[in-house]
Design a protein around this motif. Structure first.
Motif, mmCIF file in Angstrom:
data_model
loop_
_atom_site.group_PDB
_atom_site.id
_atom_site.type_symbol
_atom_site.label_atom_id
_atom_site.label_comp_id
_atom_site.label_asym_id
_atom_site.label_seq_id
_atom_site.Cartn_x
_atom_site.Cartn_y
_atom_site.Cartn_z
ATOM 1 N N ALA A 86 -28.372 99.513 32.526
ATOM 2 C CA ALA A 86 -29.850 99.419 32.471
ATOM 3 C C ALA A 86 -30.117 99.220 34.139
ATOM 4 O O ALA A 86 -31.379 99.857 34.562
ATOM 5 C CB ALA A 86 -30.504 98.586 31.898
ATOM 6 N N CYS A 87 -29.733 98.393 34.707
ATOM 7 C CA CYS A 87 -29.775 98.268 36.113
ATOM 8 C C CYS A 87 -29.524 99.367 36.962
ATOM 9 O O CYS A 87 -30.248 99.808 37.957
ATOM 10 C CB CYS A 87 -28.939 97.094 36.651
ATOM 11 S SG CYS A 87 -29.267 95.544 35.484
ATOM 12 N N VAL A 88 -28.549 100.349 36.499
ATOM 13 C CA VAL A 88 -27.909 101.380 37.298
ATOM 14 C C VAL A 88 -29.015 102.373 37.193
ATOM 15 O O VAL A 88 -29.500 103.052 38.090
ATOM 16 C CB VAL A 88 -26.850 101.947 36.769
ATOM 17 C CG1 VAL A 88 -26.202 103.214 37.360
ATOM 18 C CG2 VAL A 88 -25.522 100.775 36.987
ATOM 19 N N ILE A 89 -29.634 102.618 36.122
ATOM 20 C CA ILE A 89 -30.720 103.730 35.794
ATOM 21 C C ILE A 89 -31.868 103.259 36.517
ATOM 22 O O ILE A 89 -32.691 104.009 37.023
ATOM 23 C CB ILE A 89 -30.877 103.834 34.340
ATOM 24 C CG1 ILE A 89 -29.540 104.274 33.573
ATOM 25 C CG2 ILE A 89 -31.927 104.781 33.874
ATOM 26 C CD1 ILE A 89 -29.512 104.392 32.224
ATOM 27 N N GLY A 90 -32.153 102.015 36.296
ATOM 28 C CA GLY A 90 -33.444 101.446 37.085
ATOM 29 C C GLY A 90 -33.209 101.705 38.651
ATOM 30 O O GLY A 90 -34.412 102.147 39.318
ATOM 31 N N GLY A 91 -31.809 101.446 39.165
ATOM 32 C CA GLY A 91 -31.876 101.933 40.475
ATOM 33 C C GLY A 91 -31.884 103.244 40.885
ATOM 34 O O GLY A 91 -32.409 103.643 41.976
ATOM 35 N N ALA A 92 -31.564 104.062 39.973
ATOM 36 C CA ALA A 92 -31.647 105.775 40.140
ATOM 37 C C ALA A 92 -33.275 105.967 40.197
ATOM 38 O O ALA A 92 -33.716 106.888 40.914
ATOM 39 C CB ALA A 92 -30.932 106.483 38.884
ATOM 40 N N ALA A 93 -34.184 105.156 39.394
ATOM 41 C CA ALA A 93 -35.396 105.372 39.335
ATOM 42 C C ALA A 93 -36.234 105.037 40.702
ATOM 43 O O ALA A 93 -36.951 105.480 41.047
ATOM 44 C CB ALA A 93 -36.041 104.858 38.260
ATOM 45 N N TYR A 94 -35.539 104.063 41.352
ATOM 46 C CA TYR A 94 -35.947 103.350 42.538
ATOM 47 C C TYR A 94 -35.885 104.590 43.655
ATOM 48 O O TYR A 94 -36.627 104.846 44.487
ATOM 49 C CB TYR A 94 -35.246 102.239 43.063
ATOM 50 C CG TYR A 94 -35.914 101.638 44.291
ATOM 51 C CD1 TYR A 94 -36.424 100.465 44.167
ATOM 52 C CD2 TYR A 94 -35.490 102.078 45.561
ATOM 53 C CE1 TYR A 94 -37.006 99.620 45.233
ATOM 54 C CE2 TYR A 94 -35.947 101.480 46.615
ATOM 55 C CZ TYR A 94 -36.745 100.245 46.461
ATOM 56 O OH TYR A 94 -37.155 99.615 47.630
ATOM 57 N N HIS A 95 -34.381 105.088 43.592
ATOM 58 C CA HIS A 95 -34.200 106.141 44.677
ATOM 59 C C HIS A 95 -34.944 107.183 44.482
ATOM 60 O O HIS A 95 -35.454 107.968 45.500
ATOM 61 C CB HIS A 95 -32.795 106.529 44.556
ATOM 62 C CG HIS A 95 -32.191 107.410 45.512
ATOM 63 N ND1 HIS A 95 -32.294 107.413 46.952
ATOM 64 C CD2 HIS A 95 -31.188 108.513 45.317
ATOM 65 C CE1 HIS A 95 -31.874 108.088 47.506
ATOM 66 N NE2 HIS A 95 -31.119 108.789 46.784
ATOM 67 N N ILE A 96 -35.270 107.928 43.218
ATOM 68 C CA ILE A 96 -36.000 108.821 42.957
ATOM 69 C C ILE A 96 -37.473 108.792 43.372
ATOM 70 O O ILE A 96 -37.883 109.683 43.950
ATOM 71 C CB ILE A 96 -35.849 109.279 41.398
ATOM 72 C CG1 ILE A 96 -34.602 109.735 41.140
ATOM 73 C CG2 ILE A 96 -37.104 110.455 41.210
ATOM 74 C CD1 ILE A 96 -34.314 109.824 39.662
ATOM 75 N N SER A 97 -37.970 107.621 43.188
ATOM 76 C CA SER A 97 -39.466 107.376 43.756
ATOM 77 C C SER A 97 -39.389 107.501 45.176
ATOM 78 O O SER A 97 -40.393 107.728 45.618
ATOM 79 C CB SER A 97 -39.540 105.829 43.306
ATOM 80 O OG SER A 97 -39.628 106.052 42.054
ATOM 81 N N ILE A 98 -38.241 106.915 45.876
ATOM 82 C CA ILE A 98 -38.296 107.020 47.359
ATOM 83 C C ILE A 98 -38.280 108.309 47.944
ATOM 84 O O ILE A 98 -39.031 108.876 48.802
ATOM 85 C CB ILE A 98 -37.210 106.162 48.100
ATOM 86 C CG1 ILE A 98 -37.444 104.571 47.762
ATOM 87 C CG2 ILE A 98 -36.994 106.165 49.351
ATOM 88 C CD1 ILE A 98 -38.618 104.048 48.402
ATOM 89 N N LEU A 99 -37.533 109.284 47.173
ATOM 90 C CA LEU A 99 -37.393 110.617 47.490
ATOM 91 C C LEU A 99 -38.353 111.284 47.210
ATOM 92 O O LEU A 99 -38.782 112.414 48.157
ATOM 93 C CB LEU A 99 -36.258 111.273 46.745
ATOM 94 C CG LEU A 99 -34.579 110.795 47.199
ATOM 95 C CD1 LEU A 99 -33.780 111.249 46.234
ATOM 96 C CD2 LEU A 99 -34.491 111.174 48.461
ATOM 97 N N ALA A 100 -39.419 110.978 46.121
ATOM 98 C CA ALA A 100 -40.588 111.816 46.057
ATOM 99 C C ALA A 100 -41.719 111.226 46.998
ATOM 100 O O ALA A 100 -42.868 111.662 46.909
ATOM 101 C CB ALA A 100 -41.076 111.063 44.429
ATOM 102 N N GLY A 101 -41.115 110.241 47.949
ATOM 103 C CA GLY A 101 -42.155 109.680 48.788
ATOM 104 C C GLY A 101 -43.317 108.558 48.669
ATOM 105 O O GLY A 101 -44.073 108.300 49.568
ATOM 106 N N PHE A 102 -42.708 107.872 47.564
ATOM 107 C CA PHE A 102 -43.391 106.625 47.211
ATOM 108 C C PHE A 102 -42.824 105.539 48.070
ATOM 109 O O PHE A 102 -41.833 105.584 48.611
ATOM 110 C CB PHE A 102 -43.324 106.171 45.718
ATOM 111 C CG PHE A 102 -44.228 107.467 44.907
ATOM 112 C CD1 PHE A 102 -45.468 107.206 45.036
ATOM 113 C CD2 PHE A 102 -43.424 108.219 44.278
ATOM 114 C CE1 PHE A 102 -46.019 108.268 43.680
ATOM 115 C CE2 PHE A 102 -43.963 109.073 43.353
ATOM 116 C CZ PHE A 102 -45.336 109.265 43.355
ATOM 117 N N GLY A 103 -43.656 104.511 48.214
ATOM 118 C CA GLY A 103 -43.322 103.224 49.032
ATOM 119 C C GLY A 103 -42.302 102.408 48.405
ATOM 120 O O GLY A 103 -42.203 102.457 46.970
#
Length: 214
Positions: free
Chosen positions: A156-173
């Motif tokens: 769950a932590c790994v998938i959450g980390g992937a969501a963090y990375h995707i959010s940054i790539l999408a331009g979010f802070g």
């Protein structure tokens, strides 16, 4: 003095993990000091391992906040212990909140460190920050660590980390990315427990013998 987003997450995560550790220690009839140590280890264990691997000063040795926060968690369990113990899902709630908050803080501390680590390393450090404290807790109370059982926990932590990375790539802070990460970790844990989702389990010698007998 202004409070940062990371400090808020740190406080919530520390309190939640400390309560989860003390709650389980109470079920094992630990005394107050023993319960405090279990709660403190749950709260600081993952971050300590992370800081050692990153080669930075260990966070709780520079600020008594974590010791005080664990004491508050112990006081909370002492006051509301009867209610917490009778509610079977209270441990799960606090453990899941702590897991989510510390995954975010572990990722962000790694990314902001002087080592300039790649994002996959930050996800690993976030997973360690979130999950390792629970491993130490379970060892202290003589239980098989949850991370080694079939429940989805560290994943769950790994998938959450992937969501963090995707959010940054999408331009979010970082704030939006952190919220996305935390929500995904919590959602993964809730869905996994609710629908009994788990990874395939490796078969042991007894399983193969049973297959041959059948």
């Amino acid at each position: 003095m202004s409070i940062t987003f990371n400090e808020i997450l740190d406080f919530i995560g520390t309190l939640a993990f400390a309560i989860s550790g003390i709650r389980l220690a109470s079920a094992k009839h630990f005394d107050l000091f023993g319960a405090y140590i279990v709660g403190l280890t749950t709260a600081i264990g993952g971050g300590t391992l992370r800081d050692m691997m990153l080669g930075v000063p260990i966070f709780w040795m520079q600020d008594p906040f974590y010791l005080i926060c664990t004491a508050l968690a112990l006081l909370w369990v002492m006051i509301f212990g009867k209610y917490l113990i009778h509610q079977n899902n209270t441990w799960f709630i606090f453990d899941t909140i702590g897991l989510a908050m510390f995954t975010v803080t572990g990722i962000e501390k790694t990314l902001s460190s002087a080592g300039h680590y790649p994002f996959w390393a930050a996800i690993i450090m976030g997973t360690i920050t979130g999950a390792a404290g629970g491993v130490f807790r379970d060892v202290f109370i003589n239980e098989v660590p949850l991370i080694f059982r079939k429940e989805i926990y560290a994943l769950a932590c790994v998938i959450g980390g992937a969501a963090y990375h995707i959010s940054i790539l999408a331009g979010f802070g970082p704030v939006v990315a952190g919220i996305a990460c935390g929500v995904v970790v919590i959602a993964m844990r809730v869905l996994a427990v609710r629908y009994r989702l788990h990874l395939p389990i490796l078969k042991g010698e007894d399983d193969y013998k049973k297959q041959e007998e059948d």
